[in-house]
Write a protein that holds these residues in place. Structure first.
Motif, PDB file in Angstrom:
ATOM      1  N   GLY A  71      22.273  26.396 -93.746  1.00  0.00           N
ATOM      2  CA  GLY A  71      22.262  27.832 -93.991  1.00  0.00           C
ATOM      3  C   GLY A  71      20.935  28.526 -93.755  1.00  0.00           C
ATOM      4  N   ARG A  72      19.811  27.830 -93.932  1.00  0.00           N
ATOM      5  CA  ARG A  72      18.509  28.465 -93.716  1.00  0.00           C
ATOM      6  C   ARG A  72      18.095  28.452 -92.249  1.00  0.00           C
ATOM      7  N   MET A  73      18.806  27.716 -91.439  1.00  0.00           N
ATOM      8  CA  MET A  73      18.535  27.730 -89.992  1.00  0.00           C
ATOM      9  C   MET A  73      19.432  28.802 -89.374  1.00  0.00           C
ATOM     10  N   ASN A  74      19.059  30.052 -89.627  1.00  0.00           N
ATOM     11  CA  ASN A  74      19.932  31.182 -89.310  1.00  0.00           C
ATOM     12  C   ASN A  74      19.294  32.202 -88.368  1.00  0.00           C
ATOM     13  N   LYS A  75      18.458  31.718 -87.452  1.00  0.00           N
ATOM     14  CA  LYS A  75      17.766  32.610 -86.526  1.00  0.00           C
ATOM     15  C   LYS A  75      18.461  32.650 -85.154  1.00  0.00           C
ATOM     16  N   VAL A  76      18.506  33.840 -84.578  1.00  0.00           N
ATOM     17  CA  VAL A  76      18.859  33.985 -83.163  1.00  0.00           C
ATOM     18  C   VAL A  76      17.573  33.759 -82.390  1.00  0.00           C
ATOM     19  N   ILE A  77      17.511  32.707 -81.606  1.00  0.00           N
ATOM     20  CA  ILE A  77      16.256  32.289 -80.964  1.00  0.00           C
ATOM     21  C   ILE A  77      15.950  33.138 -79.742  1.00  0.00           C
ATOM     22  N   GLU A  78      16.939  33.370 -78.890  1.00  0.00           N
ATOM     23  CA  GLU A  78      16.717  34.195 -77.699  1.00  0.00           C
ATOM     24  C   GLU A  78      18.037  34.724 -77.178  1.00  0.00           C
ATOM     25  N   VAL A  79      17.992  35.932 -76.621  1.00  0.00           N
ATOM     26  CA  VAL A  79      19.147  36.539 -75.973  1.00  0.00           C
ATOM     27  C   VAL A  79      18.777  36.817 -74.533  1.00  0.00           C
ATOM     28  N   ASN A  80      19.575  36.343 -73.601  1.00  0.00           N
ATOM     29  CA  ASN A  80      19.385  36.604 -72.177  1.00  0.00           C
ATOM     30  C   ASN A  80      20.530  37.496 -71.713  1.00  0.00           C
ATOM     31  N   ALA A  81      20.331  38.799 -71.894  1.00  0.00           N
ATOM     32  CA  ALA A  81      21.413  39.745 -71.630  1.00  0.00           C
ATOM     33  C   ALA A  81      21.852  39.721 -70.173  1.00  0.00           C
ATOM     34  N   ASP A  82      20.918  39.583 -69.241  1.00  0.00           N
ATOM     35  CA  ASP A  82      21.271  39.600 -67.819  1.00  0.00           C
ATOM     36  C   ASP A  82      22.134  38.410 -67.436  1.00  0.00           C
ATOM     37  N   ASP A  83      21.902  37.274 -68.089  1.00  0.00           N
ATOM     38  CA  ASP A  83      22.654  36.057 -67.779  1.00  0.00           C
ATOM     39  C   ASP A  83      23.804  35.807 -68.743  1.00  0.00           C
ATOM     40  N   LEU A  84      23.958  36.696 -69.719  1.00  0.00           N
ATOM     41  CA  LEU A  84      25.051  36.592 -70.685  1.00  0.00           C
ATOM     42  C   LEU A  84      25.032  35.258 -71.438  1.00  0.00           C
ATOM     43  N   ASP A  85      23.868  34.939 -71.998  1.00  0.00           N
ATOM     44  CA  ASP A  85      23.812  33.759 -72.858  1.00  0.00           C
ATOM     45  C   ASP A  85      22.858  34.008 -74.013  1.00  0.00           C
ATOM     46  N   ASN A 143      27.218  38.572 -83.806  1.00  0.00           N
ATOM     47  CA  ASN A 143      27.758  39.764 -83.163  1.00  0.00           C
ATOM     48  C   ASN A 143      27.055  41.036 -83.625  1.00  0.00           C
ATOM     49  N   ALA A 144      26.622  41.088 -84.869  1.00  0.00           N
ATOM     50  CA  ALA A 144      25.852  42.244 -85.332  1.00  0.00           C
ATOM     51  C   ALA A 144      24.510  42.319 -84.609  1.00  0.00           C
ATOM     52  N   TYR A 145      23.909  41.169 -84.341  1.00  0.00           N
ATOM     53  CA  TYR A 145      22.594  41.109 -83.694  1.00  0.00           C
ATOM     54  C   TYR A 145      22.654  41.577 -82.246  1.00  0.00           C
ATOM     55  N   ILE A 146      23.725  41.250 -81.533  1.00  0.00           N
ATOM     56  CA  ILE A 146      23.788  41.549 -80.094  1.00  0.00           C
ATOM     57  C   ILE A 146      24.599  42.798 -79.767  1.00  0.00           C
ATOM     58  N   LYS A 147      25.165  43.424 -80.775  1.00  0.00           N
ATOM     59  CA  LYS A 147      26.042  44.572 -80.540  1.00  0.00           C
ATOM     60  C   LYS A 147      25.340  45.692 -79.782  1.00  0.00           C
ATOM     61  N   ASP A 148      24.089  45.982 -80.142  1.00  0.00           N
ATOM     62  CA  ASP A 148      23.367  47.090 -79.522  1.00  0.00           C
ATOM     63  C   ASP A 148      23.062  46.841 -78.046  1.00  0.00           C
ATOM     64  N   GLN A 149      23.211  45.593 -77.609  1.00  0.00           N
ATOM     65  CA  GLN A 149      22.985  45.277 -76.204  1.00  0.00           C
ATOM     66  C   GLN A 149      24.284  45.290 -75.401  1.00  0.00           C
ATOM     67  N   GLY A 150      25.360  45.752 -76.039  1.00  0.00           N
ATOM     68  CA  GLY A 150      26.637  45.830 -75.338  1.00  0.00           C
ATOM     69  C   GLY A 150      27.282  44.484 -75.110  1.00  0.00           C
ATOM     70  N   LEU A 151      26.950  43.510 -75.973  1.00  0.00           N
ATOM     71  CA  LEU A 151      27.444  42.145 -75.807  1.00  0.00           C
ATOM     72  C   LEU A 151      28.225  41.720 -77.044  1.00  0.00           C
ATOM     73  N   PHE A 152      29.077  40.706 -76.871  1.00  0.00           N
ATOM     74  CA  PHE A 152      29.736  40.114 -78.030  1.00  0.00           C
ATOM     75  C   PHE A 152      30.092  38.672 -77.745  1.00  0.00           C
ATOM     76  N   PHE A 153      30.256  37.915 -78.850  1.00  0.00           N
ATOM     77  CA  PHE A 153      30.706  36.521 -78.775  1.00  0.00           C
ATOM     78  C   PHE A 153      32.126  36.495 -79.318  1.00  0.00           C
ATOM     79  N   PRO A 154      33.111  36.055 -78.518  1.00  0.00           N
ATOM     80  CA  PRO A 154      34.508  36.308 -78.867  1.00  0.00           C
ATOM     81  C   PRO A 154      35.198  35.294 -79.756  1.00  0.00           C
ATOM     82  N   ILE A 155      34.633  34.110 -79.950  1.00  0.00           N
ATOM     83  CA  ILE A 155      35.371  33.089 -80.686  1.00  0.00           C
ATOM     84  C   ILE A 155      35.464  33.502 -82.151  1.00  0.00           C
ATOM     85  N   ASP A 156      36.696  33.596 -82.636  1.00  0.00           N
ATOM     86  CA  ASP A 156      36.958  34.207 -83.938  1.00  0.00           C
ATOM     87  C   ASP A 156      37.978  33.376 -84.712  1.00  0.00           C
ATOM     88  N   PRO A 157      37.509  32.359 -85.466  1.00  0.00           N
ATOM     89  CA  PRO A 157      38.443  31.520 -86.218  1.00  0.00           C
ATOM     90  C   PRO A 157      38.944  32.154 -87.512  1.00  0.00           C
TER      91      PRO A 157
END
Length: 468
Positions: A103-117, A130-144
């Motif tokens: 739970g404490r390893m909860n950082k987004v390390i890097e976003v590569n918007a141009d490469d979508l990763d 998804n909250a972190y990347i929303k402003d960049q027009g991106l989302f991660f779709p897997i939704d269990p």
């Protein structure tokens, strides 16, 4: 409650183990508190709880590596823990040992918007990502459904409501950082979208349920937020008509984002729990992604297909608040089912079959449920052939529990006989070990060989996937 099979006892020096962990971690990163240990001994399932001897809270891959080395020195089992939303006893410490809470390893390390990763630590939850990347027009779709950690979703090869269009974790993990049983840190995969270099170790660890190593970082595919989204609710005279609508839709190549089936029992439950007023009939929830024109065309095609099977009340909306309310109700289906019988427990299970066999499998299962006399809502990510039962029962009633076990056994073997699998997304844990053997036969021996090579002392989440 379902108990694990008796296991060999390990002669573990717990005081020495705890002292060694306290030397390499801060005071608040090591806990032997009974309540904390108990919380880390069970998931959301009906399976019996087994508490670890100690819980640790690492903050980096390097700390996980140091913990693994201490565990190796003491011969201690290691059980990775996300948020405990798994459903087959994955986090139970069957042999005691160390629960590693990510739970404490909860950082987004890097976003590569141009490469979508994106690269994240294992403790990041899907909603936080998804909250972190929303402003960049991106989302991660897997939704269990549950707000699970990305590490847990990777370890159990999760999928969910969007899998029919976007695939599962298997298709969306590009690479991993993994700590092995001896503390070695390895990197698998990379940022390129394909590679022919060596064994595909990424896919080996995706779905390994913590039995081969501890996943600490994950690189994921991302997607652009669609220009338009719309949802629709449709009900049918019978469940066969609903399922045949799904089959025809998929075979026609309509690129729907989600198709969820809820039988009349589940619809009644969510109406009461979520204060909705859907018709109490077999129902499909749809979602469409794309351009404004594309979404309208997809909806029209599904409407046309459904009409052939007696569909009624095809209620379509593009309002975000309406879509969110509908999908929240779907995600709360488990709790809605429990509310039908206050004080009861849920026994969830799932299978997945080829889409052409889906109608047969569901109809046979519904007849089996009726004959069992058990209260059992049915829901499904039916666009990819996956559906779930959640038996609502008193687990302390031995006769009722026996009927529930017999029902789940028949369901798993029915799916396997139809060319499907005993689990589309819940995983094996310790609850579905016999079905894995029935499904894969001699291939299980090869899995054991891989396990022995990477974990010769059987310390990585022991008792899961394989028998002792």
């Amino acid at each position: 409650m379902t108990a694990a099979a008796p296991r060999p006892q390990r002669n573990l020096n717990v005081p020495g183990l705890v002292a060694a962990l306290q030397k390499i971690l801060k005071a608040d990163q090591v806990s032997t508190n009974a309540g904390i240990r108990d919380r880390h001994g069970h998931d959301e399932s009906y399976h019996e709880s087994h508490a670890p001897d100690v819980v640790v809270f690492p903050e980096s891959t390097e700390e996980v590596s140091a913990i693994a080395k201490v565990a190796a020195e003491f011969g201690a089992p290691v059980i990775p823990f996300g948020v405990g939303t798994s459903l087959e006893g994955h986090v139970a410490a069957l042999d005691g040992g160390i629960s590693i809470d990510m739970g404490r390893m909860n950082k987004v390390i890097e976003v590569n918007a141009d490469d979508l990763d994106v690269k994240v630590q294992a403790g990041v939850t899907r909603k936080a990502l998804n909250a972190y990347i929303k402003d960049q027009g991106l989302f991660f779709p897997i939704d269990p459904g549950a707000d699970a950690t990305i590490g847990g979703m990777t370890a159990t090869r999760a999928s969910g409501t969007n899998a029919v269009r976007y695939g599962t974790m298997r298709e969306n993990v590009l690479g991993l950082t993994v700590v092995l049983a001896d503390g070695r840190i390895i990197q698998t995969g990379g940022r390129s979208r394909k590679s022919a270099a060596g064994y595909d170790l990424t896919r080996l660890f995706v779905g390994s349920e913590g039995t081969l190593g501890i996943i600490t970082e994950i690189r994921l595919r991302l997607y652009g937020v669609p220009e338009a989204m719309a949802a629709a609710v449709a009900n049918f005279p019978d469940i066969g008509s609903a399922v045949n609508t799904v089959i025809r839709t998929i075979q026609a190549g309509v690129p729907v984002a989600r198709i969820e089936l809820l039988d009349e029992v589940q619809i009644d439950a969510i109406n009461k729990y979520s204060k909705l007023n859907f018709a109490v009939r077999p129902t499909l929830f749809f979602e469409f992604h794309g351009t404004e024109t594309g979404v309208a065309e997809q909806s029209a095609l599904v409407n046309e297909i459904g009409a052939e099977f007696g569909m009624s009340d095809f209620n379509w909306t593009s309002k975000a608040e309406d879509r969110n309310k509908m999908w929240q109700a779907r995600h709360d289906a488990f709790y809605a089912g429990l509310a039908l019988r206050p004080g009861a427990k849920g026994w969830p299970t799932d299978v997945c079959v080829p889409i052409s066999r889906l109608a047969n499998c569901i109809l046979e299962t519904k007849a089996d449920v009726a004959a069992s006399g058990l209260l059992t809502p049915l829901v499904g990510h039916v666009g990819d052939g996956n559906f779930h039962l959640c038996i609502i029962l008193n687990p302390d009633d031995a006769e009722e529990a026996a009927r529930a076990k017999a029902l789940t056994d028949r369901l798993a073997h029915r799916a396997i006989a139809m060319g499907g699998t005993c689990t589309g997304e819940h995983g094996i844990g310790y609850g579905k070990i016999p079905f894995l053997e029935a499904e894969h036969g001699s291939a299980v021996a090869v899995m054991r060989q891989l396990k022995t090579t990477l974990d010769p002392d059987n310390r990585m989440n022991p008792g899961k996937i394989f028998r002792a």
